[in-house]
Design a protein around this motif. Structure first.
Motif, short mmCIF file in Angstrom:
data_model
loop_
_atom_site.label_atom_id
_atom_site.label_comp_id
_atom_site.label_asym_id
_atom_site.label_seq_id
_atom_site.Cartn_x
_atom_site.Cartn_y
_atom_site.Cartn_z
N VAL A 155 0.77 -1.31 0.01
CA VAL A 155 -0.16 -0.09 0.06
C VAL A 155 0.90 1.32 -0.03
O VAL A 155 0.75 2.09 -0.65
CB VAL A 155 -0.92 -0.05 1.10
CG1 VAL A 155 -1.51 1.26 1.58
CG2 VAL A 155 -2.00 -1.08 1.02
N ARG A 159 0.23 3.34 -3.20
CA ARG A 159 -0.61 4.57 -2.76
C ARG A 159 -1.94 4.24 -3.36
O ARG A 159 -2.40 5.29 -4.06
CB ARG A 159 -0.02 5.81 -2.99
CG ARG A 159 1.33 6.08 -2.29
CD ARG A 159 1.82 7.38 -2.47
NE ARG A 159 1.26 8.34 -1.78
CZ ARG A 159 1.37 8.81 -0.59
NH1 ARG A 159 2.39 7.97 0.12
NH2 ARG A 159 1.01 9.63 0.09
N MET A 188 -2.09 3.88 6.51
CA MET A 188 -2.61 4.18 5.40
C MET A 188 -2.15 5.35 4.69
O MET A 188 -2.18 6.62 5.76
CB MET A 188 -4.13 4.21 5.55
CG MET A 188 -4.78 2.93 5.46
SD MET A 188 -4.43 1.64 4.25
CE MET A 188 -3.46 0.59 5.26
N THR A 192 -5.53 6.93 0.52
CA THR A 192 -6.03 5.54 0.41
C THR A 192 -7.07 5.20 1.60
O THR A 192 -6.53 5.59 2.77
CB THR A 192 -4.69 4.78 0.75
OG1 THR A 192 -3.76 4.80 -0.37
CG2 THR A 192 -5.23 3.34 0.82
#
Length: 392
Positions: A155, A159, A188, A192
């Motif tokens: 992640v 992104r 995060m 996101t």
């Protein structure tokens, strides 16, 4: 008069690359000569009937008027049970519906979407239909635990607009703590949204527990009331998130999407007596899961740990075993569509169904001698699991 030079409009070509996902229950078997189902352990719903008040509410729901398009009354009841602001709750006809709305709202062609796997296939399909790129970070054998560190790393690198996580996870049954979910939310990146599918949270908690982080704006929680109540035919779920996140999800929905019947059922299910009955059923399910897991182990299966109402087990000759069981009127979930062809997932059912399942299993002495057509494992139009972007 025949039409001349007329052709139908072309469908979106992305649909061709997103065949239907395979699921348990009726409608996902190839047209072969199978007997009627006498025990169905392929779907994960509460096997015990809801409180009588819920059934009365369904029978008495008004059918001669449109339902409240905002489900205002029942949203307020849910908010009261969970101690939330009703503006942070959106009702919809099923968690799958919400998954597709999420993809429609935030996935554009070429966008990445990261998910922790092996897991529910509709995240992947919803993203593919919108033209997004699926990046599934998969756990490894034997328990396929959610690879949280690698998930967060992926992640951080990509992104993505959306990252999907299921807890308790389907099909493994692994449940994360509030603290673990809070750590994930804190990692995060800007832009996101962490989508946490909590469809089985009640089974793990033994009650209709509130979402993990209901006041965390970086998280959108999904909850499936139809699984809790054992009434999947009603189709009813909730999204819990900041009002600014829920607004686009509401905007893409058609009007009156939550029926009067579903709203009446949920309102009745939130009464104190009905909630007490739900808790009793969830305690029984947990006890039955432990007994069923032990029974499977005695028969040579290798059941993994689970916090919910289903068990994923490594099974010798899994496809042949599932086929042989179905020939005996028992339906289980061969996990090939999760990318686990050597596994079967079974759900806790009431005692009589489980006994029919175990009796049928005892009849299968040499499942590898049973011819299993290829299409049993991968029915027409339903592809086995593959991970776009490669396994990780």
């Amino acid at each position: 008069m025949p039409l001349v030079n007329w052709r139908p409009p072309r469908p979106d070509p992305r649909l061709a690359g997103a065949p239907p996902e395979f699921h348990g229950g009726p409608g996902y078997e190839r047209d072969v000569e199978y007997p009627s189902v006498t025990a169905d352990l392929s779907t994960n719903v509460n096997p015990y009937l809801p409180d009588e008040a819920v059934r009365r509410a369904v029978a008495g729901a008004p059918l001669d008027a449109y339902p409240d398009p905002a489900s205002s009354g029942v949203r307020a009841r849910v908010a009261g049970v969970w101690g939330l602001d009703a503006e942070r709750i959106l009702l919809a006809p099923g968690a799958s519906e919400l998954i597709y709305r999420i993809a429609r709202c935030w996935i554009r062609p070429g966008d990445p979407a990261v998910m922790c796997g092996p897991t529910f296939g509709e995240y992947r399909r919803a993203v593919a239909i919108q033209g997004g790129e699926v990046h599934e970070v998969r756990g490894v054998a034997p328990d396929f635990r959610l690879p949280l560190e690698r998930f967060c790393d992926r992640v951080a690198r990509l992104r993505p607009p959306v990252a999907f996580l299921c807890t308790p996870n389907n099909p493994t049954g692994e449940a994360l703590s509030d603290a673990s979910v809070a750590q994930l939310a804190g990692r995060m990146p800007a832009g996101t949204l962490l989508v946490i599918d909590e469809s089985y949270r009640s089974f793990a908690e033994g009650r209709l527990a509130p979402p993990h982080l209901p006041h965390e704006d970086r998280v959108l929680h999904l909850r499936s009331f139809t699984k809790d109540l054992g009434v999947p035919g009603l189709r009813l779920a909730a999204a819990v998130a900041a009002p600014g996140i829920l607004h686009p999800l509401a905007s893409v929905a058609p009007p009156w999407s939550v029926s009067s019947v579903a709203q009446a059922a949920l309102r009745a299910a939130l009464a104190p007596r009905a909630l007490a009955r739900l808790e009793e059923s969830l305690i029984r399910i947990a006890a039955r899961r432990r007994c069923l897991s032990a029974a499977l182990a005695r028969r040579g299966w290798c059941p993994g740990p689970s916090a919910t109402g289903f068990i994923l087990a490594a099974v010798p000759n899994a496809a042949a075993t599932a086929h042989a069981l179905r020939l005996r009127g028992v339906r289980v979930r061969h996990a090939a569509s999760f990318g686990l062809p050597g596994h079967i997932r079974v759900a806790v059912r009431r005692r009589a169904e489980e006994e029919r399942f175990l009796a049928a299993l005892d009849e299968i002495a040499t499942p590898d001698e049973i011819a299993t057509p290829d299409e049993i494992a991968a029915p027409d139009g339903i592809a086995a699991h593959t991970t776009a972007g490669g396994p990780s």
